[in-house]
Design a protein around this motif. Structure first.
Motif, mmCIF file in Angstrom:
data_model
loop_
_atom_site.group_PDB
_atom_site.id
_atom_site.type_symbol
_atom_site.label_atom_id
_atom_site.label_comp_id
_atom_site.label_asym_id
_atom_site.label_seq_id
_atom_site.Cartn_x
_atom_site.Cartn_y
_atom_site.Cartn_z
ATOM 1 N N ILE A 411 -46.462 -18.400 -16.198
ATOM 2 C CA ILE A 411 -46.377 -17.110 -16.885
ATOM 3 C C ILE A 411 -47.772 -16.504 -16.869
ATOM 4 O O ILE A 411 -48.751 -17.178 -17.232
ATOM 5 C CB ILE A 411 -45.897 -17.251 -18.340
ATOM 6 C CG1 ILE A 411 -44.498 -17.869 -18.389
ATOM 7 C CG2 ILE A 411 -45.913 -15.898 -19.044
ATOM 8 C CD1 ILE A 411 -44.018 -18.148 -19.797
ATOM 9 N N VAL A 412 -47.885 -15.257 -16.449
ATOM 10 C CA VAL A 412 -49.171 -14.565 -16.428
ATOM 11 C C VAL A 412 -49.120 -13.423 -17.430
ATOM 12 O O VAL A 412 -48.292 -12.501 -17.296
ATOM 13 C CB VAL A 412 -49.514 -14.030 -15.019
ATOM 14 C CG1 VAL A 412 -50.839 -13.273 -15.061
ATOM 15 C CG2 VAL A 412 -49.573 -15.165 -14.014
ATOM 16 N N SER A 438 -58.060 -12.810 -30.673
ATOM 17 C CA SER A 438 -57.087 -13.772 -30.151
ATOM 18 C C SER A 438 -56.034 -13.060 -29.305
ATOM 19 O O SER A 438 -55.589 -11.958 -29.646
ATOM 20 C CB SER A 438 -56.386 -14.519 -31.293
ATOM 21 O OG SER A 438 -57.276 -15.390 -31.947
ATOM 22 N N THR A 439 -55.647 -13.686 -28.205
ATOM 23 C CA THR A 439 -54.573 -13.156 -27.369
ATOM 24 C C THR A 439 -53.241 -13.542 -27.993
ATOM 25 O O THR A 439 -52.966 -14.720 -28.219
ATOM 26 C CB THR A 439 -54.662 -13.740 -25.945
ATOM 27 O OG1 THR A 439 -55.923 -13.405 -25.377
ATOM 28 C CG2 THR A 439 -53.548 -13.207 -25.074
ATOM 29 N N MET A 440 -52.406 -12.551 -28.275
ATOM 30 C CA MET A 440 -51.117 -12.776 -28.927
ATOM 31 C C MET A 440 -49.993 -12.750 -27.893
ATOM 32 O O MET A 440 -49.924 -11.837 -27.050
ATOM 33 C CB MET A 440 -50.872 -11.712 -29.994
ATOM 34 C CG MET A 440 -51.988 -11.599 -31.033
ATOM 35 S SD MET A 440 -52.210 -13.105 -32.009
ATOM 36 C CE MET A 440 -50.744 -13.036 -33.055
ATOM 37 N N THR A 517 -54.966 -21.205 -18.537
ATOM 38 C CA THR A 517 -56.204 -20.836 -17.845
ATOM 39 C C THR A 517 -56.497 -19.373 -18.119
ATOM 40 O O THR A 517 -55.621 -18.522 -17.952
ATOM 41 C CB THR A 517 -56.074 -21.057 -16.326
ATOM 42 O OG1 THR A 517 -55.737 -22.419 -16.071
ATOM 43 C CG2 THR A 517 -57.381 -20.719 -15.620
ATOM 44 N N TRP A 518 -57.728 -19.081 -18.537
ATOM 45 C CA TRP A 518 -58.132 -17.698 -18.813
ATOM 46 C C TRP A 518 -59.053 -17.223 -17.703
ATOM 47 O O TRP A 518 -60.054 -17.883 -17.378
ATOM 48 C CB TRP A 518 -58.828 -17.601 -20.156
ATOM 49 C CG TRP A 518 -59.461 -16.251 -20.417
ATOM 50 C CD1 TRP A 518 -60.780 -15.934 -20.409
ATOM 51 C CD2 TRP A 518 -58.773 -15.033 -20.710
ATOM 52 N NE1 TRP A 518 -60.966 -14.599 -20.683
ATOM 53 C CE2 TRP A 518 -59.751 -14.021 -20.863
ATOM 54 C CE3 TRP A 518 -57.426 -14.701 -20.850
ATOM 55 C CZ2 TRP A 518 -59.420 -12.697 -21.163
ATOM 56 C CZ3 TRP A 518 -57.090 -13.383 -21.146
ATOM 57 C CH2 TRP A 518 -58.080 -12.404 -21.302
ATOM 58 N N ILE A 519 -58.729 -16.094 -17.071
ATOM 59 C CA ILE A 519 -59.563 -15.518 -16.010
ATOM 60 C C ILE A 519 -60.204 -14.256 -16.562
ATOM 61 O O ILE A 519 -59.561 -13.205 -16.677
ATOM 62 C CB ILE A 519 -58.727 -15.210 -14.751
ATOM 63 C CG1 ILE A 519 -58.000 -16.481 -14.281
ATOM 64 C CG2 ILE A 519 -59.634 -14.679 -13.639
ATOM 65 C CD1 ILE A 519 -57.110 -16.269 -13.093
ATOM 66 N N ILE A 526 -53.064 -17.449 -17.763
ATOM 67 C CA ILE A 526 -52.004 -18.055 -16.965
ATOM 68 C C ILE A 526 -51.538 -19.334 -17.658
ATOM 69 O O ILE A 526 -52.333 -20.232 -17.925
ATOM 70 C CB ILE A 526 -52.502 -18.378 -15.542
ATOM 71 C CG1 ILE A 526 -53.023 -17.114 -14.871
ATOM 72 C CG2 ILE A 526 -51.380 -19.009 -14.714
ATOM 73 C CD1 ILE A 526 -53.671 -17.370 -13.522
ATOM 74 N N ILE A 527 -50.248 -19.419 -17.961
ATOM 75 C CA ILE A 527 -49.678 -20.597 -18.611
ATOM 76 C C ILE A 527 -48.824 -21.350 -17.596
ATOM 77 O O ILE A 527 -47.943 -20.773 -16.961
ATOM 78 C CB ILE A 527 -48.807 -20.203 -19.820
ATOM 79 C CG1 ILE A 527 -49.647 -19.455 -20.855
ATOM 80 C CG2 ILE A 527 -48.178 -21.434 -20.444
ATOM 81 C CD1 ILE A 527 -48.868 -19.050 -22.073
#
Length: 533
Positions: A411-412, A438-440, A517-519, A526-527
């Motif tokens: 999942i992106v 925070s990313t929700m 992963t955070w870009i 990306i999960i």
């Protein structure tokens, strides 16, 4: 072979802390005896020391991340206990126990009344590991002859030759090593109480190495290596044995298409390589000595951030030249590169090791095949992993090496345009966003994709995630969530948006068991997780 390598690695490290002159001669003699007579029982502790919490203040800004890092630091400072026995360089038993296992429990990697521990049994190339809550041992072959396409007998013979060659060299080198330590004290006879309750009289020798002394010792050792015939001979013999073993075990189909060098040709090439390597090392050492004094090297170390360094070693050696106790403590004052702390931070470690029953270590019982699970069984039988408790950290490791898991999904979450894709396909109506740093992300969407049952109680505004015996509950507007009944503090409270309950991405990565992963460059998270069956 794994245990042999570990033994030789430790032996090599300790070698540089000994000498043949003055008080250190007794230390060298005790090490030589340990090499000839490795059998003994032992117990020791290892822990980190210093102001590690102050260092965290300098490098971590996020309060939640700092809290987690502090839990890890507390575990390091509480330390690790090691106990067991060695019967030979081929057989050993070690039990590792964490004095503070809170961090494992908080992350659902340990349960029960016992402290988190791991038992490791080593029998030549076979290694067996098990925790107190597991039903069976995980069996690992550290040098599988079948995978290497090598005859097992030939492999064992090669390993025995390498071990004998190395130990013989170590004994000769220790006996002749001539660095003159300036900070050595013989503190006389002392009574040492061993873990088995017995007391023994031992000579206490203390060695202190500060930054200048360590630099002098390393420089001496490098210079000695370039001129020491024993070092050259060992390097040539080691490489010759290794090269011959590799040449003799080249697959027939490969050997048919290549010219096999003679033993004389191999030897000549190896001697040339060793001499070139030693010549290069000699040139580097000479250039270093011409360019810098020891004081200037110390200043360079300080400029790199290490303001001071001290290694203190205490050896207790009995009348039979057995080391019955050894204590080592390293302390380093490290300067904060960003200047957030008013003064350098001290960090280090301490180790305290006892040994007894020299020459007659406690016999070791190795598990029967019915009491083990092999790597191959984990990869071929999906039920094999049930031998490991899913609330233990070994279960997670067994899960990683198993080939049973299903296909991965991705999942992106794109924060630039607040969009979402699942395995490359756009997902309508799922819009991630930032809230207080925070990313929700949507709780239900991720949970259902992972194959979980998601329920919602409108009265309490609580959503529940259930899968494989794991239960996660989050409540709208509350920073407190529960994972299998244990409270977890969220950096941001879950909130409702567009008919969905959104939770912090960090919570998803920890509680859901997903890899995130955070870009930064493209503002994408990306999960990756196992596709639901």
């Amino acid at each position: 072979m794994m245990w042999k390598k570990a033994y030789l690695l430790v032996f090599s490290a300790l070698l540089l802390l000994t000498g043949c002159s003055g008080e250190t001669a007794l230390i060298g003699q005790s090490m030589i005896k340990s090499a000839d007579q490795p059998s003994a029982d032992f117990q020791g502790t290892f822990k980190m020391t210093g102001d590690l919490d102050k260092l965290l203040d300098a490098v971590i800004d996020n309060a939640e991340e700092k809290k987690e890092a502090l839990a890890f630091v507390n575990a390091l400072k509480a330390g690790l206990k090691m106990e067991g026995s060695t019967v030979s360089t081929n057989e050993a038993k070690i039990v590792f126990t964490l004095n503070d296992d809170k961090i494992l429990r908080d992350n659902q990697l340990w349960t029960g009344d016992q402290k988190a521990a791991l038992e490791m049994l080593v029998n030549s190339n076979d290694v067996y590991v098990k925790t107190p809550i597991d039903q069976k041992y995980l069996a690992i072959n550290s040098a599988n002859p079948q995978e290497m396409e090598v005859d097992a007998e030939k492999l064992r013979a090669f390993q025995d030759k390498i071990e004998k060659l190395t130990l013989d060299f170590m004994k000769k080198y220790i006996d002749k090593y001539g660095f003159d330590f300036s900070q050595v004290k013989n503190l006389g006879k002392e009574s040492v109480e061993l873990p088995d309750g017995k007391k023994v009289d031992a000579t206490h020798i203390s060695v202190t190495l500060d930054t200048p002394e360590l630099l002098k010792m390393l420089l001496y050792t490098a210079k000695d290596a370039t001129a020491n015939k024993d070092v050259r001979d060992f390097a040539i013999e080691f490489m010759t044995l290794t090269s011959q073993f590799a040449t003799d075990n080249i697959p027939a189909e490969v050997a048919a298409d290549m010219k096999k060098p003679s033993a004389q040709e191999q030897r000549a090439e190896i001697e040339k390589m060793v001499d070139q390597g030693l010549a290069f090392l000699k040139m580097q050492v000479e250039q270093l000595e011409k360019q810098y004094t020891i004081d200037q090297m110390v200043e360079q170390v300080k400029e790199a951030g290490v303001q001071s360094l001290e290694l203190k070693l205490d050896y207790y050696i009995d009348s039979d030249k057995n080391q019955v106790r050894s204590i080592s403590a390293l302390s380093a004052a490290v300067k904060d590169p960003d200047g957030k702390l008013p003064k350098p931070v001290t960090i280090g470690w301490e180790a305290d090791y006892y040994s007894w029953n020299h020459g007659k270590g406690t016999a070791i019982s190795f598990p029967a095949a019915s009491d083990t699970v092999t790597v191959e069984q984990l990869q071929e039988d999906e039920n094999a992993i049930k031998a490991f408790n899913d609330k233990g950290f070994l279960y997670r490791f067994a899960q990683e090496i198993s080939s049973v898991p299903g296909e991965s999904e991705f999942i992106v979450f794109d924060l630039k345009d607040n969009s979402t894709t699942l395995n490359g396909e756009p997902v309508a109506g799922v819009r991630p966003f930032l809230k207080d740093g925070s990313t929700m992300v949507p709780f239900r969407f991720i949970g259902e994709e992972m194959g979980a049952q998601i329920s919602y109680d409108p009265a309490t505004k609580t959503a529940t995630f259930s899968k494989d015996g794991k239960t996660i509950k989050v409540t709208e507007g509350s920073k407190t969530a529960t994972v299998d009944g244990q409270a977890k503090t969220l950096p941001v409270a879950p909130l409702e948006k567009d008919g969905s309950l959104y939770v912090p991405l960090k919570f998803v990565s920890e509680a859901f068991g997903a890899d995130v992963t955070w870009i930064e460059e493209v503002q994408q998270a990306i999960i990756e997780f196992e596709k639901a069956s």
